[in-house]
Design a protein around this motif. Structure first.
Motif, mmCIF file in Angstrom:
data_model
loop_
_atom_site.group_PDB
_atom_site.id
_atom_site.type_symbol
_atom_site.label_atom_id
_atom_site.label_comp_id
_atom_site.label_asym_id
_atom_site.label_seq_id
_atom_site.Cartn_x
_atom_site.Cartn_y
_atom_site.Cartn_z
ATOM 1 N N LEU A 58 9.618 23.715 -13.704
ATOM 2 C CA LEU A 58 8.979 23.745 -15.020
ATOM 3 C C LEU A 58 9.733 24.659 -15.980
ATOM 4 O O LEU A 58 9.878 24.344 -17.162
ATOM 5 C CB LEU A 58 7.524 24.199 -14.880
ATOM 6 C CG LEU A 58 6.604 23.228 -14.139
ATOM 7 C CD1 LEU A 58 5.199 23.807 -14.035
ATOM 8 C CD2 LEU A 58 6.568 21.868 -14.822
ATOM 9 N N TYR A 59 10.238 25.789 -15.471
ATOM 10 C CA TYR A 59 10.990 26.686 -16.349
ATOM 11 C C TYR A 59 12.272 26.032 -16.843
ATOM 12 O O TYR A 59 12.587 26.063 -18.029
ATOM 13 C CB TYR A 59 11.337 27.985 -15.619
ATOM 14 C CG TYR A 59 12.390 28.782 -16.348
ATOM 15 C CD1 TYR A 59 12.078 29.474 -17.515
ATOM 16 C CD2 TYR A 59 13.710 28.808 -15.892
ATOM 17 C CE1 TYR A 59 13.049 30.175 -18.201
ATOM 18 C CE2 TYR A 59 14.681 29.507 -16.582
ATOM 19 C CZ TYR A 59 14.349 30.193 -17.732
ATOM 20 O OH TYR A 59 15.318 30.879 -18.415
ATOM 21 N N SER A 60 13.035 25.429 -15.919
ATOM 22 C CA SER A 60 14.310 24.832 -16.307
ATOM 23 C C SER A 60 14.100 23.636 -17.228
ATOM 24 O O SER A 60 14.854 23.430 -18.184
ATOM 25 C CB SER A 60 15.109 24.425 -15.067
ATOM 26 O OG SER A 60 14.345 23.578 -14.228
ATOM 27 N N GLN A 77 13.373 23.198 -24.959
ATOM 28 C CA GLN A 77 13.464 24.191 -26.035
ATOM 29 C C GLN A 77 14.806 24.090 -26.753
ATOM 30 O O GLN A 77 14.868 24.117 -27.990
ATOM 31 C CB GLN A 77 13.291 25.600 -25.460
ATOM 32 C CG GLN A 77 13.365 26.706 -26.510
ATOM 33 C CD GLN A 77 13.359 28.070 -25.869
ATOM 34 O OE1 GLN A 77 14.108 28.324 -24.926
ATOM 35 N NE2 GLN A 77 12.514 28.953 -26.363
ATOM 36 N N GLN A 78 15.898 23.945 -25.979
ATOM 37 C CA GLN A 78 17.215 23.866 -26.589
ATOM 38 C C GLN A 78 17.418 22.543 -27.325
ATOM 39 O O GLN A 78 18.060 22.498 -28.366
ATOM 40 C CB GLN A 78 18.295 24.015 -25.505
ATOM 41 C CG GLN A 78 18.355 25.377 -24.872
ATOM 42 C CD GLN A 78 18.921 26.426 -25.803
ATOM 43 O OE1 GLN A 78 19.874 26.176 -26.523
ATOM 44 N NE2 GLN A 78 18.316 27.604 -25.803
ATOM 45 N N ALA A 79 16.855 21.461 -26.769
ATOM 46 C CA ALA A 79 17.146 20.142 -27.308
ATOM 47 C C ALA A 79 16.236 19.733 -28.455
ATOM 48 O O ALA A 79 16.703 19.169 -29.454
ATOM 49 C CB ALA A 79 17.055 19.094 -26.190
ATOM 50 N N LEU A 80 14.950 20.004 -28.339
ATOM 51 C CA LEU A 80 13.993 19.406 -29.262
ATOM 52 C C LEU A 80 13.202 20.415 -30.084
ATOM 53 O O LEU A 80 12.551 20.024 -31.049
ATOM 54 C CB LEU A 80 13.001 18.520 -28.473
ATOM 55 C CG LEU A 80 13.616 17.440 -27.577
ATOM 56 C CD1 LEU A 80 12.533 16.736 -26.803
ATOM 57 C CD2 LEU A 80 14.414 16.454 -28.413
ATOM 58 N N GLN A 81 13.207 21.669 -29.647
ATOM 59 C CA GLN A 81 12.387 22.685 -30.314
ATOM 60 C C GLN A 81 10.906 22.304 -30.287
ATOM 61 O O GLN A 81 10.152 22.618 -31.216
ATOM 62 C CB GLN A 81 12.855 22.879 -31.771
ATOM 63 C CG GLN A 81 14.313 23.235 -31.921
ATOM 64 C CD GLN A 81 14.675 24.552 -31.238
ATOM 65 O OE1 GLN A 81 13.916 25.511 -31.333
ATOM 66 N NE2 GLN A 81 15.810 24.587 -30.560
ATOM 67 N N LEU A 109 6.574 24.106 -25.857
ATOM 68 C CA LEU A 109 6.884 23.998 -24.435
ATOM 69 C C LEU A 109 5.673 23.613 -23.601
ATOM 70 O O LEU A 109 5.750 22.755 -22.719
ATOM 71 C CB LEU A 109 7.451 25.328 -23.926
ATOM 72 C CG LEU A 109 8.753 25.803 -24.582
ATOM 73 C CD1 LEU A 109 9.240 27.066 -23.901
ATOM 74 C CD2 LEU A 109 9.814 24.728 -24.529
ATOM 75 N N TYR A 110 4.536 24.224 -23.884
ATOM 76 C CA TYR A 110 3.367 24.006 -23.037
ATOM 77 C C TYR A 110 2.834 22.584 -23.173
ATOM 78 O O TYR A 110 2.448 21.960 -22.178
ATOM 79 C CB TYR A 110 2.282 25.029 -23.369
ATOM 80 C CG TYR A 110 2.715 26.449 -23.071
ATOM 81 C CD1 TYR A 110 2.768 26.911 -21.761
ATOM 82 C CD2 TYR A 110 3.096 27.311 -24.092
ATOM 83 C CE1 TYR A 110 3.176 28.200 -21.472
ATOM 84 C CE2 TYR A 110 3.512 28.610 -23.820
ATOM 85 C CZ TYR A 110 3.552 29.049 -22.505
ATOM 86 O OH TYR A 110 3.972 30.314 -22.220
ATOM 87 N N LEU A 111 2.826 22.056 -24.381
ATOM 88 C CA LEU A 111 2.371 20.677 -24.561
ATOM 89 C C LEU A 111 3.330 19.692 -23.904
ATOM 90 O O LEU A 111 2.912 18.681 -23.324
ATOM 91 C CB LEU A 111 2.220 20.371 -26.050
ATOM 92 C CG LEU A 111 1.040 21.045 -26.759
ATOM 93 C CD1 LEU A 111 1.041 20.687 -28.243
ATOM 94 C CD2 LEU A 111 -0.282 20.644 -26.124
ATOM 95 N N SER A 112 4.628 19.975 -24.001
ATOM 96 C CA SER A 112 5.621 19.087 -23.399
ATOM 97 C C SER A 112 5.469 19.064 -21.881
ATOM 98 O O SER A 112 5.482 18.001 -21.252
ATOM 99 C CB SER A 112 7.033 19.553 -23.775
ATOM 100 O OG SER A 112 7.205 19.584 -25.169
ATOM 101 N N LEU A 156 3.595 16.588 -16.712
ATOM 102 C CA LEU A 156 2.759 16.712 -15.520
ATOM 103 C C LEU A 156 1.688 15.627 -15.474
ATOM 104 O O LEU A 156 1.378 15.088 -14.410
ATOM 105 C CB LEU A 156 2.104 18.094 -15.484
ATOM 106 C CG LEU A 156 3.034 19.277 -15.200
ATOM 107 C CD1 LEU A 156 2.266 20.590 -15.319
ATOM 108 C CD2 LEU A 156 3.661 19.157 -13.820
ATOM 109 N N THR A 157 1.129 15.302 -16.639
ATOM 110 C CA THR A 157 0.104 14.257 -16.685
ATOM 111 C C THR A 157 0.678 12.910 -16.298
ATOM 112 O O THR A 157 0.085 12.158 -15.508
ATOM 113 C CB THR A 157 -0.510 14.180 -18.101
ATOM 114 O OG1 THR A 157 -1.073 15.454 -18.436
ATOM 115 C CG2 THR A 157 -1.585 13.116 -18.151
#
Length: 372
Positions: free
Chosen positions: A141-143, A149-153, A156-159, A164-165
């Motif tokens: 999940l971190y990676s 974060q780097q690609a789309l800004q 993070l939590y919603l993504s 996961l869903t």
């Protein structure tokens, strides 16, 4: 970064394909049986089982970690991948004949048959769950979050919640068959997208021979000298192009690697529920052994598809990916220690054209989902 229409289309198509495979697997006739759910009905031949073993191993942490380590210290980390090539055959030709002859569906069930009682199987299940959460799922999940974060800004939590869903819907409903079929799709996406990135990266740096020269000279503008040993931070290691490194002063001495890592890898490949269950889904022992041979062959590819792009990223972006100045690193990646973990996102966003960036985002999502 603004995504183009092609980028968005690639990501949407990926999600539709995964969701479609998951829904199709839910409608399989024997899904409601124990064997149908946990072992995919034992109808799988060697190709999907082998692809699933590889996909279960290669997660988003490999794209971040292997590429980052390659950027920082060279190809030595490839030793882990080649080590797996041998140990997979240990699974196929030593462990699997015993597991299959025992007619078990899970490793805790094997422990019950082997030692009797229920406490040991419960202990193994709980221990495995704790280890997955703290050593594997959290890293995945971190990676994955770092790449997003780097690609789309994006948030993070919603993504992460969305991924996961989707994973929950496709795998819990469809069982192991859904996991294996989705893994086949994800391996095709990962290998295809990473191969394109390797080609474009080599073209950008001038080819293989130029990469070997330029990597050794890819130094950030700001470097530091360690007063204790006069070593210089920021310069590539002299043994960057060596896999098994000398045993006394290297960062990964070969005796320590072979004697220390191999026992842990034997557990991972031969006695871990996630790996063994995929192999048990094969319709015969021969198919299971063919799957381990296939996975062993594919395990030689991460050196070229992940580690080498990380090294090319350092060549192209030495002041950011190779930074050692805490202020520079903090400004670029919010980490004052190092930004080498941004090597793979940096090269993807830096050299991939519109449309293919979306494919690579799908590659990272595939790696994240296949490892959960």
């Amino acid at each position: 970064m603004e995504l183009s229409t092609g980028d968005v289309a690639a990501v949407v198509l990926y999600f539709l394909l995964v969701l479609g495979i998951g829904l199709w697997s839910m409608m399989r006739p024997n899904r409601d049986t124990v064997e149908g759910y946990f072992l995919a009905g034992k109808h799988m031949f060697w190709l999907p089982v082998g692809a699933s073993l590889f996909a279960s191993n290669i997660g988003s942490e490999h794209f971040i970690g292997l590429a980052g380590t390659g950027a920082a210290s060279g190809i030595g980390v490839a030793a882990f991948e080649f080590n797996a090539l041998v140990l997979l055959q240990l699974l196929g030709f030593i462990f699997l004949p015993v597991f299959i002859a025992s007619k078990v569906r899970t490793l805790p069930e094997y422990m019950v048959k082997r030692f009797g009682g229920r406490r040991i199987s419960m202990y193994l299940s709980v221990l495995s769950m704790i280890l997955y959460i703290f050593t594997k799922i959290s890293v995945d999940l971190y990676s994955g979050a770092l790449f997003i974060q780097q690609a789309l800004q994006w948030n993070l939590y919603l993504s992460i919640f969305a991924i996961l869903t989707l994973t929950l819907v496709c795998t819990v409903g469809g069982g192991l068959a859904a996991v294996i079929y989705i893994d086949v799709l994800q391996v095709a996406i990962m290998l295809g997208g990473s191969s394109v990135l390797l080609y474009l990266g080599l073209e950008k740096v001038g080819g293989w021979e130029e990469l070997k020269v330029k990597y050794m000279t890819s130094v950030p503008n700001t470097t530091y000298v360690n007063p204790n040993d006069n070593g210089t931070c920021g310069f590539p290691r002299e043994d960057s192009w060596t896999i098994l490194r000398e045993p006394f002063h290297s960062d990964m001495p070969w005796p320590g690697f072979l004697l220390g890592q191999t026992p842990a890898s034997i557990w991972y490949w031969c006695a871990d529920q996630m790996m063994v269950q995929k192999a048990l889904a094969a319709k015969s022992l021969s198919d299971a052994q063919g799957a381990t041979i296939l996975t062993g062959w594919i395990k030689t590819l991460p050196m070229f598809l992940i580690i080498i792009p990380g090294m090319m990223s350092r060549v192209l972006y030495p002041d950011t990916v190779g930074c050692v100045d805490p202020e520079v690193c903090q400004a670029f990646c919010n980490n004052p220690v190092s930004c080498s973990n941004t090597a793979y996102p940096a090269i993807v966003l830096g050299i991939m054209p519109e449309g293919l960036r979306g494919v690579m985002i799908a590659v990272m999502l595939a790696a994240l989902m296949s490892d959960l």
